[in-house]
Design a protein around this motif. Sequence first.
Motif, PDB file in Angstrom:
ATOM      1  N   ASN A  28       0.471  -0.855  10.044  1.00 30.17           N
ATOM      2  CA  ASN A  28       1.897  -1.178   9.904  1.00 30.17           C
ATOM      3  C   ASN A  28       2.450  -0.547   8.630  1.00 30.17           C
ATOM      4  O   ASN A  28       1.700  -0.220   7.711  1.00 30.17           O
ATOM      5  N   ARG A  29       3.747  -0.438   8.571  1.00 31.60           N
ATOM      6  CA  ARG A  29       4.386   0.070   7.354  1.00 31.60           C
ATOM      7  C   ARG A  29       4.108  -0.878   6.200  1.00 31.60           C
ATOM      8  O   ARG A  29       4.093  -2.092   6.371  1.00 31.60           O
ATOM      9  N   SER A  30       3.901  -0.306   5.045  1.00 31.58           N
ATOM     10  CA  SER A  30       3.612  -1.092   3.853  1.00 31.58           C
ATOM     11  C   SER A  30       4.880  -1.773   3.339  1.00 31.58           C
ATOM     12  O   SER A  30       5.924  -1.130   3.225  1.00 31.58           O
ATOM     13  N   VAL A  31       4.798  -3.055   3.052  1.00 27.60           N
ATOM     14  CA  VAL A  31       5.942  -3.796   2.523  1.00 27.60           C
ATOM     15  C   VAL A  31       6.201  -3.404   1.074  1.00 27.60           C
ATOM     16  O   VAL A  31       7.341  -3.329   0.634  1.00 27.60           O
ATOM     17  N   ARG A  32       5.131  -3.140   0.331  1.00 28.41           N
ATOM     18  CA  ARG A  32       5.260  -2.704  -1.071  1.00 28.41           C
ATOM     19  C   ARG A  32       4.371  -1.486  -1.307  1.00 28.41           C
ATOM     20  O   ARG A  32       3.486  -1.207  -0.498  1.00 28.41           O
ATOM     21  N   SER A  33       4.600  -0.799  -2.394  1.00 26.72           N
ATOM     22  CA  SER A  33       3.794   0.383  -2.720  1.00 26.72           C
ATOM     23  C   SER A  33       2.333  -0.016  -2.902  1.00 26.72           C
ATOM     24  O   SER A  33       2.037  -1.082  -3.442  1.00 26.72           O
ATOM     25  N   GLN A  34       1.447   0.849  -2.427  1.00 21.34           N
ATOM     26  CA  GLN A  34       0.020   0.578  -2.523  1.00 21.34           C
ATOM     27  C   GLN A  34      -0.725   1.813  -2.989  1.00 21.34           C
ATOM     28  O   GLN A  34      -0.314   2.941  -2.727  1.00 21.34           O
ATOM     29  N   ILE A  35      -1.841   1.588  -3.668  1.00 18.83           N
ATOM     30  CA  ILE A  35      -2.744   2.650  -4.092  1.00 18.83           C
ATOM     31  C   ILE A  35      -3.999   2.554  -3.230  1.00 18.83           C
ATOM     32  O   ILE A  35      -4.520   1.462  -3.003  1.00 18.83           O
ATOM     33  N   VAL A  36      -4.479   3.697  -2.759  1.00 15.45           N
ATOM     34  CA  VAL A  36      -5.713   3.744  -1.977  1.00 15.45           C
ATOM     35  C   VAL A  36      -6.755   4.480  -2.802  1.00 15.45           C
ATOM     36  O   VAL A  36      -6.511   5.580  -3.302  1.00 15.45           O
ATOM     37  N   ARG A  37      -7.920   3.846  -2.968  1.00 15.40           N
ATOM     38  CA  ARG A  37      -9.042   4.450  -3.683  1.00 15.40           C
ATOM     39  C   ARG A  37     -10.140   4.739  -2.667  1.00 15.40           C
ATOM     40  O   ARG A  37     -10.536   3.857  -1.912  1.00 15.40           O
ATOM     41  N   PHE A  38     -10.596   5.980  -2.629  1.00 16.92           N
ATOM     42  CA  PHE A  38     -11.667   6.391  -1.731  1.00 16.92           C
ATOM     43  C   PHE A  38     -12.960   6.499  -2.530  1.00 16.92           C
ATOM     44  O   PHE A  38     -12.964   7.023  -3.646  1.00 16.92           O
ATOM     45  N   ALA A  39     -14.066   6.007  -1.960  1.00 13.50           N
ATOM     46  CA  ALA A  39     -15.363   6.047  -2.636  1.00 13.50           C
ATOM     47  C   ALA A  39     -16.453   6.350  -1.624  1.00 13.50           C
ATOM     48  O   ALA A  39     -16.333   6.018  -0.444  1.00 13.50           O
ATOM     49  N   ILE A  40     -17.530   6.969  -2.112  1.00 14.25           N
ATOM     50  CA  ILE A  40     -18.712   7.214  -1.282  1.00 14.25           C
ATOM     51  C   ILE A  40     -19.796   6.247  -1.735  1.00 14.25           C
ATOM     52  O   ILE A  40     -20.249   6.309  -2.869  1.00 14.25           O
ATOM     53  N   ALA A  41     -20.175   5.352  -0.853  1.00 11.49           N
ATOM     54  CA  ALA A  41     -21.262   4.388  -1.071  1.00 11.49           C
ATOM     55  C   ALA A  41     -21.290   3.863  -2.502  1.00 11.49           C
ATOM     56  O   ALA A  41     -20.361   3.199  -2.928  1.00 11.49           O
ATOM     57  N   ALA A  50      -1.250   7.423  -3.003  1.00  7.57           N
ATOM     58  CA  ALA A  50      -0.312   6.300  -3.033  1.00  7.57           C
ATOM     59  C   ALA A  50       0.481   6.235  -1.734  1.00  7.57           C
ATOM     60  O   ALA A  50       0.950   7.253  -1.225  1.00  7.57           O
ATOM     61  N   ILE A  51       0.611   5.027  -1.207  1.00  5.96           N
ATOM     62  CA  ILE A  51       1.450   4.781  -0.031  1.00  5.96           C
ATOM     63  C   ILE A  51       2.731   4.126  -0.534  1.00  5.96           C
ATOM     64  O   ILE A  51       2.693   2.997  -1.025  1.00  5.96           O
ATOM     65  N   PRO A  52       3.867   4.811  -0.450  1.00  2.00           N
ATOM     66  CA  PRO A  52       5.126   4.210  -0.894  1.00  2.00           C
ATOM     67  C   PRO A  52       5.545   3.059   0.027  1.00  2.00           C
ATOM     68  O   PRO A  52       5.182   3.029   1.201  1.00  2.00           O
ATOM     69  N   ALA A  53       6.306   2.132  -0.496  1.00  2.00           N
ATOM     70  CA  ALA A  53       6.844   1.029   0.313  1.00  2.00           C
ATOM     71  C   ALA A  53       7.601   1.609   1.497  1.00  2.00           C
ATOM     72  O   ALA A  53       8.322   2.604   1.374  1.00  2.00           O
ATOM     73  N   GLY A  54       7.406   1.024   2.667  1.00  2.00           N
ATOM     74  CA  GLY A  54       8.084   1.485   3.870  1.00  2.00           C
ATOM     75  C   GLY A  54       7.361   2.587   4.618  1.00  2.00           C
ATOM     76  O   GLY A  54       7.788   3.015   5.685  1.00  2.00           O
ATOM     77  N   ARG A  55       6.253   3.074   4.072  1.00  4.99           N
ATOM     78  CA  ARG A  55       5.475   4.138   4.722  1.00  4.99           C
ATOM     79  C   ARG A  55       4.150   3.584   5.220  1.00  4.99           C
ATOM     80  O   ARG A  55       3.742   2.484   4.871  1.00  4.99           O
ATOM     81  N   ARG A  56       3.412   4.397   5.982  1.00  6.25           N
ATOM     82  CA  ARG A  56       2.143   3.956   6.565  1.00  6.25           C
ATOM     83  C   ARG A  56       0.936   4.745   6.088  1.00  6.25           C
ATOM     84  O   ARG A  56      -0.191   4.323   6.304  1.00  6.25           O
ATOM     85  N   ARG A  57       1.158   5.932   5.505  1.00  4.68           N
ATOM     86  CA  ARG A  57      -0.015   6.746   5.183  1.00  4.68           C
ATOM     87  C   ARG A  57       0.136   7.510   3.889  1.00  4.68           C
ATOM     88  O   ARG A  57       1.241   7.668   3.365  1.00  4.68           O
ATOM     89  N   CYS A  58      -1.008   8.019   3.439  1.00  6.76           N
ATOM     90  CA  CYS A  58      -1.024   8.928   2.286  1.00  6.76           C
ATOM     91  C   CYS A  58      -2.195   9.886   2.454  1.00  6.76           C
ATOM     92  O   CYS A  58      -3.132   9.625   3.204  1.00  6.76           O
TER      93      CYS A  58
END
Length: 89
Positions: A28-41, A50-58
Motif C-alpha cells: 500500500n502507499r506509505s502514509v508517512r515517509s519511510q527509510i528502507v535498509r537492505f542487509a545481507i544476513a 527512501a519511500i516518500p509519503a504517498g508512494r509505494r516504492r524506492c
Amino acid sequence: MQVLDRHGRSATEVVDGNRVRLRIQLANRSVRSQIVRFAIAENDAIATCAIPAGRRRCTTAPLSTRGWRWLNREPQLQRQIDAFVQDVP
C-alpha cells in the motif's frame, strides 16, 4: 523486492562484483515517509533508499556485489537480502 541489473531489468542471478540496484514495493502507499535498509544476513546495511509519503516504492543507487559470494571465507551458492522498513521521525 527486486534486484535490478545495470540496465534496470530484473536479475535472478548476479556474479560477484556486478553493479545492481535494489527496489522494494510496499503493498500500500506509505502514509508517512519511510527509510528502507537492505542487509545481507549477518552483514551491516549494504544500501538504503527512501519511500516518500504517498508512494509505494524506492530504488537504491547502484551498488557493487563484490564480496557477496563469501561468508567466513567460504563461497555461498545463495545469499538472502533482507529489507527493513522504518518510519522517518
